[in-house]
Design a protein around this motif. Structure first.
Motif, PDB file in Angstrom:
ATOM      1  N   SER A   8       1.074  -1.460   0.586  1.00 18.23           N
ATOM      2  CA  SER A   8      -0.075   0.135   0.367  1.00 18.23           C
ATOM      3  C   SER A   8       0.446   1.131  -0.032  1.00 18.23           C
ATOM      4  O   SER A   8       0.557   2.024  -0.291  1.00 18.23           O
ATOM      5  CB  SER A   8      -1.151   0.157   0.751  1.00 18.23           C
ATOM      6  OG  SER A   8       0.054   0.080   2.575  1.00 18.23           O
ATOM      7  N   GLU A   9       1.814   1.024   0.245  1.00 23.96           N
ATOM      8  CA  GLU A   9       2.848   2.201   0.500  1.00 23.96           C
ATOM      9  C   GLU A   9       3.296   2.731  -0.443  1.00 23.96           C
ATOM     10  O   GLU A   9       3.351   3.448  -1.207  1.00 23.96           O
ATOM     11  CB  GLU A   9       4.024   2.376   2.091  1.00 23.96           C
ATOM     12  CG  GLU A   9       4.221   3.941   2.340  1.00 23.96           C
ATOM     13  CD  GLU A   9       5.013   3.373   3.711  1.00 23.96           C
ATOM     14  OE1 GLU A   9       6.456   4.153   3.364  1.00 23.96           O
ATOM     15  OE2 GLU A   9       4.997   2.817   4.148  1.00 23.96           O
ATOM     16  N   ILE A  10       4.058   1.741  -1.157  1.00 18.65           N
ATOM     17  CA  ILE A  10       4.501   1.371  -2.471  1.00 18.65           C
ATOM     18  C   ILE A  10       3.277   2.394  -3.566  1.00 18.65           C
ATOM     19  O   ILE A  10       3.800   3.151  -4.186  1.00 18.65           O
ATOM     20  CB  ILE A  10       4.743   0.256  -3.514  1.00 18.65           C
ATOM     21  CG1 ILE A  10       6.044  -0.616  -2.598  1.00 18.65           C
ATOM     22  CG2 ILE A  10       4.976   0.062  -4.606  1.00 18.65           C
ATOM     23  CD1 ILE A  10       6.452  -1.653  -2.916  1.00 18.65           C
ATOM     24  N   LEU A  11       2.402   1.910  -3.058  1.00 15.41           N
ATOM     25  CA  LEU A  11       1.021   2.834  -4.110  1.00 15.41           C
ATOM     26  C   LEU A  11       0.518   4.035  -4.824  1.00 15.41           C
ATOM     27  O   LEU A  11       0.731   5.363  -5.038  1.00 15.41           O
ATOM     28  CB  LEU A  11      -0.206   1.632  -4.365  1.00 15.41           C
ATOM     29  CG  LEU A  11      -0.527   0.328  -5.045  1.00 15.41           C
ATOM     30  CD1 LEU A  11      -1.373   0.143  -4.538  1.00 15.41           C
ATOM     31  CD2 LEU A  11       0.149   0.563  -6.601  1.00 15.41           C
ATOM     32  N   GLU A  55      12.597   1.804   4.243  1.00 12.74           N
ATOM     33  CA  GLU A  55      13.015   0.699   3.124  1.00 12.74           C
ATOM     34  C   GLU A  55      13.108   0.053   2.468  1.00 12.74           C
ATOM     35  O   GLU A  55      13.588   0.317   0.609  1.00 12.74           O
ATOM     36  CB  GLU A  55      14.213   0.884   4.142  1.00 12.74           C
ATOM     37  CG  GLU A  55      15.495  -0.028   3.524  1.00 12.74           C
ATOM     38  CD  GLU A  55      16.609  -1.269   4.246  1.00 12.74           C
ATOM     39  OE1 GLU A  55      16.500  -1.016   5.533  1.00 12.74           O
ATOM     40  OE2 GLU A  55      17.621  -1.349   3.764  1.00 12.74           O
ATOM     41  N   LYS A  56      12.106  -0.537   2.512  1.00 16.21           N
ATOM     42  CA  LYS A  56      11.741  -1.097   1.742  1.00 16.21           C
ATOM     43  C   LYS A  56      10.562  -0.900   0.258  1.00 16.21           C
ATOM     44  O   LYS A  56      10.991  -1.623  -0.668  1.00 16.21           O
ATOM     45  CB  LYS A  56      10.557  -2.500   2.237  1.00 16.21           C
ATOM     46  CG  LYS A  56      11.409  -3.749   3.198  1.00 16.21           C
ATOM     47  CD  LYS A  56      10.173  -4.015   4.332  1.00 16.21           C
ATOM     48  CE  LYS A  56      10.960  -5.065   5.295  1.00 16.21           C
ATOM     49  NZ  LYS A  56      10.429  -5.666   6.137  1.00 16.21           N
ATOM     50  N   VAL A  57       9.987   0.400   0.716  1.00 14.61           N
ATOM     51  CA  VAL A  57       9.640   1.028  -0.534  1.00 14.61           C
ATOM     52  C   VAL A  57      10.486   1.615  -1.457  1.00 14.61           C
ATOM     53  O   VAL A  57      10.557   1.948  -2.354  1.00 14.61           O
ATOM     54  CB  VAL A  57       8.588   2.023  -0.076  1.00 14.61           C
ATOM     55  CG1 VAL A  57       8.049   2.507  -0.960  1.00 14.61           C
ATOM     56  CG2 VAL A  57       7.809   1.281   0.714  1.00 14.61           C
ATOM     57  N   MET A  87       6.520  -4.581 -12.060  1.00 13.57           N
ATOM     58  CA  MET A  87       6.427  -4.682 -10.740  1.00 13.57           C
ATOM     59  C   MET A  87       5.308  -4.160  -9.684  1.00 13.57           C
ATOM     60  O   MET A  87       4.715  -5.247  -9.320  1.00 13.57           O
ATOM     61  CB  MET A  87       7.815  -3.959 -10.845  1.00 13.57           C
ATOM     62  CG  MET A  87       8.972  -3.623 -11.335  1.00 13.57           C
ATOM     63  SD  MET A  87      10.778  -3.065 -10.907  1.00 13.57           S
ATOM     64  CE  MET A  87      10.928  -3.023  -9.204  1.00 13.57           C
ATOM     65  N   ILE A  88       4.822  -3.787 -10.263  1.00 10.96           N
ATOM     66  CA  ILE A  88       3.031  -3.365  -9.143  1.00 10.96           C
ATOM     67  C   ILE A  88       1.534  -4.635  -9.582  1.00 10.96           C
ATOM     68  O   ILE A  88       1.505  -4.607  -8.616  1.00 10.96           O
ATOM     69  CB  ILE A  88       2.792  -1.846  -9.170  1.00 10.96           C
ATOM     70  CG1 ILE A  88       3.960  -0.621  -9.135  1.00 10.96           C
ATOM     71  CG2 ILE A  88       1.405  -1.687  -8.867  1.00 10.96           C
ATOM     72  CD1 ILE A  88       3.855   0.556  -8.727  1.00 10.96           C
TER      73      ILE A  88
END
Ligand SMILES: C[S@@+](CC[C@H](N)C(=O)[O-])C[C@H]1O[C@@H](n2cnc3c(N)ncnc32)[C@H](O)[C@@H]1O
Length: 435
Positions: free
Chosen positions: A197-200, A232-234, A267-268
């Motif tokens: 969700s943070e990636i989005l 960090e992961k995002v 990727m998403i």
């Protein structure tokens, strides 16, 4: 309504946003078929080689199945009803059907955004040369008897194939690689599901910064925005998207901004596929711990891992530093310094081979030290041709491994593609740590 994956919340609205869903690829190898006979196991149609048939039989044996190969070779007859058929259905790698039901792997491989049958879920992210075939790794995890919550080590984790496959089977994975690019790939492939969700949330902000200043190709707006991401992961996810686009730009002469947008979207979608398959199949994922490290000096306790699956660098067959120079430089590394730590790329001529052999001796000793007694180490390695001569790496590895206490229990020839000038086949060596 909210769902939880590995303790993180994924809102339905965002799930829909990510999954505007372009269709995943449907391969001939994975087509559904009506299946009347309830006493059979059916191989995936992409299983074509002798080594695959050998591994398919070994995984059945290891999982305690009594079977007979039928005349057609693609179908195996179950000789008696297996005790836990559901467990087999969830674990098998080379079979698409058991007792009239599709295996979990049949559904997993369908989640594929690429044109390559084995690049499903997040496996495809970054075009790394010398990747394992994931189906083979799933089978090997079965063959060496690893169960949920056991730990597998890959001391040359590369693009993270062992990490993804063990994660999917609920097996914990410790991965080590000297290349920070490899560690980044492995992390992105296995950790992005936790921060979806943070990636989005960052997507629009990032996309605004791509290709904005056509007159200044050195514009650092994208880099600065990626660096400003706190999680960090995002941040790793977007850094990887940038590296994939850099690779498309340098190797395939594609426009950076276009490549970035296209790859980011894929990727998403792939991370979303991963989350979906975990939910649909109710998978309990293994924990993954990948770090930069040296296989000659592993950051692990004696007798601490339940199995090893790995492929070391192939002597002089592939120069991993030159091959990924563009990405390593973009990450800010000094190639000369890195080269000194890599196995198989130091020195010239005979010296290179001697250095390689010494490094491999130390790596084998380390593998022996950290593996629990009576457990298995699988090493996949080939003999490369250098200046017209075959270098006997396979024999060297077998001899030295046996000298330090490993026993060779299987040696399976495996064909390889794409490196014809230097190597045509490799060997799957299965050792047991005897004491
Ligand atoms: C054949 S590749 C592994 C590929 C991997 N099986 C995959 O599926 O992508 C060998 C790896 O060894 C790594 N390597 C080289 N020297 C190393 C060292 N001293 N310690 C740990 N890893 C090293 C390279 O960076 C490379 O990723």
């Amino acid at each position: 309504m909210e769902k939880t994956i590995m303790g993180k919340e994924i809102k339905v609205k965002e799930k829909i946003a990510a999954g505007k869903t372009e269709k995943t690829n449907d391969f001939w190898a994975f087509k559904d078929e009506p299946f009347p006979n309830e006493k059979q196991l059916i191989l995936f149609d992409n299983v074509q080689f002798i080594y695959e048939l050998a591994l398919a039989q070994l995984e059945l044996k290891s999982l305690g199945v009594e079977f007979e190969v039928t005349n057609g070779l693609r179908e195996f007859e179950l000789l008696e009803e297996p005790k836990d058929i559901e467990y087999l259905r969830r674990r098998l790698a080379y079979f698409k059907l058991i007792n009239g039901e599709y295996t979990d792997y049949f559904y997993i491989v369908k989640k594929n955004r690429t044109r390559s049958v084995n690049q499903y879920l997040t496996h495809w992210i970054y075009p790394y040369k010398g990747k394992f075939h994931p189906q083979m790794i799933r089978a090997l995890l079965n063959i060496i008897g690893l169960r949920e919550e056991d730990t597998v080590l890959d001391p040359f984790i590369g693009s993270g194939t062992t990490a993804v496959e063990s994660q999917l089977l609920g097996i914990n994975c410790v991965g080590v690689d000297i290349s920070p690019l490899c560690v980044l790939q492995s992390k992105v492939k296995t950790e992005s599901i936790e921060v979806f969700s943070e990636i989005l949330k960052w997507r629009d902000e990032i996309l605004k910064k791509v290709g904005v200043n056509l007159f200044n190709p050195d514009d650092k707006a994208l880099d600065k925005t990626i660096e400003s991401i706190g999680n960090e992961k995002v941040r790793n996810f977007y850094l990887m998207a940038k590296l994939v686009a850099i690779s498309d730009n340098t190797r395939r002469k594609k426009d950076f901004a276009k490549a970035f947008r296209k790859n980011l979207n894929l990727m998403i979608l792939s991370v979303k596929d991963y989350i979906d398959v975990v939910e649909e199949l109710n998978l309990k994922l293994g924990k993954v711990d990948v770090k930069v490290g040296d296989s000659r000096n592993l950051p692990l306790e004696d007798n601490s891992v339940d199995g090893i699956i790995t492929s070391p660098p192939y002597s002089i067959a592939l120069d991993y530093v030159s091959n990924d120079a563009h990405a390593l430089e973009a990450l800010g590394y000094d190639l000369k310094e890195l080269r000194e730590k890599f196995i198989g790329v130091r020195g010239k001529g005979r010296e290179r081979i001697d250095l390689y052999n010494e490094d491999m001796k130390r790596s084998l000793e380390e593998m022996y030290r950290v593996l629990k007694p009576e457990k298995y180490a699988v090493i996949i390695i080939g003999n490369a041709t250098y200046q017209g001569k075959e270098i006997k790496t396979v024999e060297f590895i077998i001899d030295y491994a046996q000298k330090i206490g490993f026993r060779l229990v299987k040696n399976i020839d495996k064909i390889i593609f794409g490196l014809y000038n230097v190597m045509q086949k490799e060997n799957i060596l299965i050792f047991k740590k005897e004491i």
